[in-house]
Design a protein around this motif. Structure first.
Motif, PDB file in Angstrom:
ATOM      1  N   MET A   1       0.848  -1.191   0.000  1.00 48.64           N
ATOM      2  CA  MET A   1       0.000   0.000   0.000  1.00 48.64           C
ATOM      3  C   MET A   1       0.890   1.249   0.000  1.00 48.64           C
ATOM      4  O   MET A   1       1.833   1.362   0.771  1.00 48.64           O
ATOM      5  N   GLY A   2       0.592   2.181  -0.909  1.00 48.72           N
ATOM      6  CA  GLY A   2       1.335   3.428  -0.999  1.00 48.72           C
ATOM      7  C   GLY A   2       2.387   3.437  -2.086  1.00 48.72           C
ATOM      8  O   GLY A   2       2.867   4.506  -2.468  1.00 48.72           O
ATOM      9  N   ASN A   3       2.774   2.253  -2.622  1.00 48.39           N
ATOM     10  CA  ASN A   3       3.749   2.226  -3.719  1.00 48.39           C
ATOM     11  C   ASN A   3       3.152   2.902  -4.957  1.00 48.39           C
ATOM     12  O   ASN A   3       1.977   2.723  -5.278  1.00 48.39           O
ATOM     13  N   VAL A   4       4.002   3.671  -5.641  1.00 52.38           N
ATOM     14  CA  VAL A   4       3.573   4.335  -6.874  1.00 52.38           C
ATOM     15  C   VAL A   4       3.864   3.389  -8.035  1.00 52.38           C
ATOM     16  O   VAL A   4       4.982   2.885  -8.169  1.00 52.38           O
ATOM     17  N   VAL A   5       2.843   3.154  -8.863  1.00 51.87           N
ATOM     18  CA  VAL A   5       2.960   2.204  -9.968  1.00 51.87           C
ATOM     19  C   VAL A   5       2.485   2.832 -11.275  1.00 51.87           C
ATOM     20  O   VAL A   5       1.786   3.843 -11.277  1.00 51.87           O
ATOM     21  N   ARG A   6       2.905   2.194 -12.369  1.00 45.47           N
ATOM     22  CA  ARG A   6       2.466   2.591 -13.708  1.00 45.47           C
ATOM     23  C   ARG A   6       1.836   1.378 -14.374  1.00 45.47           C
ATOM     24  O   ARG A   6       2.354   0.258 -14.262  1.00 45.47           O
ATOM     25  N   VAL A   7       0.730   1.586 -15.084  1.00 50.00           N
ATOM     26  CA  VAL A   7       0.048   0.488 -15.792  1.00 50.00           C
ATOM     27  C   VAL A   7       0.796   0.224 -17.087  1.00 50.00           C
ATOM     28  O   VAL A   7       0.956   1.110 -17.914  1.00 50.00           O
ATOM     29  N   LYS A   8       1.274  -1.014 -17.236  1.00 48.01           N
ATOM     30  CA  LYS A   8       2.002  -1.360 -18.458  1.00 48.01           C
ATOM     31  C   LYS A   8       1.199  -2.247 -19.404  1.00 48.01           C
ATOM     32  O   LYS A   8       1.544  -2.383 -20.566  1.00 48.01           O
ATOM     33  N   GLU A   9       0.113  -2.840 -18.886  1.00 49.99           N
ATOM     34  CA  GLU A   9      -0.680  -3.757 -19.710  1.00 49.99           C
ATOM     35  C   GLU A   9      -2.061  -3.911 -19.086  1.00 49.99           C
ATOM     36  O   GLU A   9      -2.239  -3.726 -17.886  1.00 49.99           O
ATOM     37  N   VAL A  10      -3.042  -4.261 -19.903  1.00 52.38           N
ATOM     38  CA  VAL A  10      -4.382  -4.598 -19.422  1.00 52.38           C
ATOM     39  C   VAL A  10      -4.730  -5.964 -19.995  1.00 52.38           C
ATOM     40  O   VAL A  10      -4.653  -6.174 -21.208  1.00 52.38           O
ATOM     41  N   THR A  11      -5.084  -6.905 -19.124  1.00 50.93           N
ATOM     42  CA  THR A  11      -5.410  -8.256 -19.592  1.00 50.93           C
ATOM     43  C   THR A  11      -6.783  -8.270 -20.256  1.00 50.93           C
ATOM     44  O   THR A  11      -7.573  -7.331 -20.102  1.00 50.93           O
ATOM     45  N   ASP A  12      -7.069  -9.354 -20.964  1.00 48.13           N
ATOM     46  CA  ASP A  12      -8.366  -9.483 -21.641  1.00 48.13           C
ATOM     47  C   ASP A  12      -9.534  -9.486 -20.666  1.00 48.13           C
ATOM     48  O   ASP A  12     -10.639  -9.094 -21.017  1.00 48.13           O
ATOM     49  N   ASN A  13      -9.296  -9.951 -19.438  1.00 48.42           N
ATOM     50  CA  ASN A  13     -10.389  -9.987 -18.465  1.00 48.42           C
ATOM     51  C   ASN A  13     -10.425  -8.739 -17.577  1.00 48.42           C
ATOM     52  O   ASN A  13     -11.103  -8.709 -16.567  1.00 48.42           O
ATOM     53  N   GLY A  14      -9.680  -7.696 -17.943  1.00 43.94           N
ATOM     54  CA  GLY A  14      -9.799  -6.406 -17.279  1.00 43.94           C
ATOM     55  C   GLY A  14      -8.949  -6.195 -16.048  1.00 43.94           C
ATOM     56  O   GLY A  14      -9.237  -5.317 -15.244  1.00 43.94           O
ATOM     57  N   ILE A  15      -7.895  -6.961 -15.887  1.00 40.91           N
ATOM     58  CA  ILE A  15      -6.992  -6.770 -14.754  1.00 40.91           C
ATOM     59  C   ILE A  15      -5.774  -5.986 -15.241  1.00 40.91           C
ATOM     60  O   ILE A  15      -5.196  -6.293 -16.282  1.00 40.91           O
ATOM     61  N   LEU A  16      -5.392  -4.980 -14.472  1.00 42.25           N
ATOM     62  CA  LEU A  16      -4.237  -4.168 -14.829  1.00 42.25           C
ATOM     63  C   LEU A  16      -2.947  -4.886 -14.433  1.00 42.25           C
ATOM     64  O   LEU A  16      -2.861  -5.470 -13.359  1.00 42.25           O
TER      65      LEU A  16
END
Length: 193
Positions: free
Chosen positions: A171-186
């Motif tokens: 909790m609190g870590n800064v992240v970047r979205v690199k991909e989105v799966t077909d079922n909608g999970i980042l």
């Protein structure tokens, strides 16, 4: 009323009939549009799917609404020209120009109003490369689904996420979205390693 109408010339009668009938139809169309009765044949129901491309309406110059707008303005501007003592030729020219301007104005109005509507459907593809913060711990090597708080389409959302990192993302870590799966999970990665 009948005496007044019979006293008019055929030319004046045509303008009055067109103006009155078109005005009544135009007002009815306007009221139906304003109360939401103009659905263009779309069934009401819950449709939850992504539609690729622009779903706005195209510029519709020739439509029934625009035709009624043309006839309404054509009739009333023609009556105004006749009352002003203009010649028949000039009356026809002015009333046609006024009617065409009304059609262009209405077509532009409906075009730009159609561009304002939004489906409200969340498109997860818009989350790609967005920066967010871990909300619930995400397991290392995709071992446990966690959650991230991320701004997508102008709204802060909590979405399911996995990571390929070797350590859990807390909790609190800064992240970047690199991909989105077909079922909608980042699929996210730690931004500051």
């Amino acid at each position: 009323m009948q005496e007044w109408f019979h006293a008019l010339t055929i030319f004046e009668k045509v303008y009055w009939v067109v103006a009155l009938i078109a005005s009544v139809i135009f007002v009815v169309l306007l009221v139906i549009t304003l109360i939401g009765g103009d659905t263009d044949g779309i069934d009401s129901g819950d449709v939850d799917m992504d539609i690729e491309g622009d779903t706005g309406i195209e510029f519709q110059f020739l439509s029934f609404k625009n035709l009624m707008g043309f006839l309404t303005i054509f009739g009333w501007s023609g009556i105004a020209c006749l009352d002003g003592g203009l010649s028949k030729t000039l009356t026809v020219i002015i009333s046609v120009i006024c009617g065409l301007l009304m059609m262009v104005g209405m077509a532009a109005l409906f075009y730009y109003l159609g561009k304002l509507q939004s489906s409200g459907t969340l498109k997860l593809a818009n989350a790609l490369n967005q920066v967010g913060e871990v909300y619930l711990t995400i397991g290392a090597d995709r071992s446990k689904i966690g959650k991230v708080s991320i701004n997508v389409q102008g709204t802060l959302r909590e979405l399911d996420a996995l990571t390929d990192e070797q350590n859990n993302l807390e909790m609190g870590n800064v992240v970047r979205v690199k991909e989105v799966t077909d079922n909608g999970i980042l699929i996210v990665e730690l931004l500051n390693k």
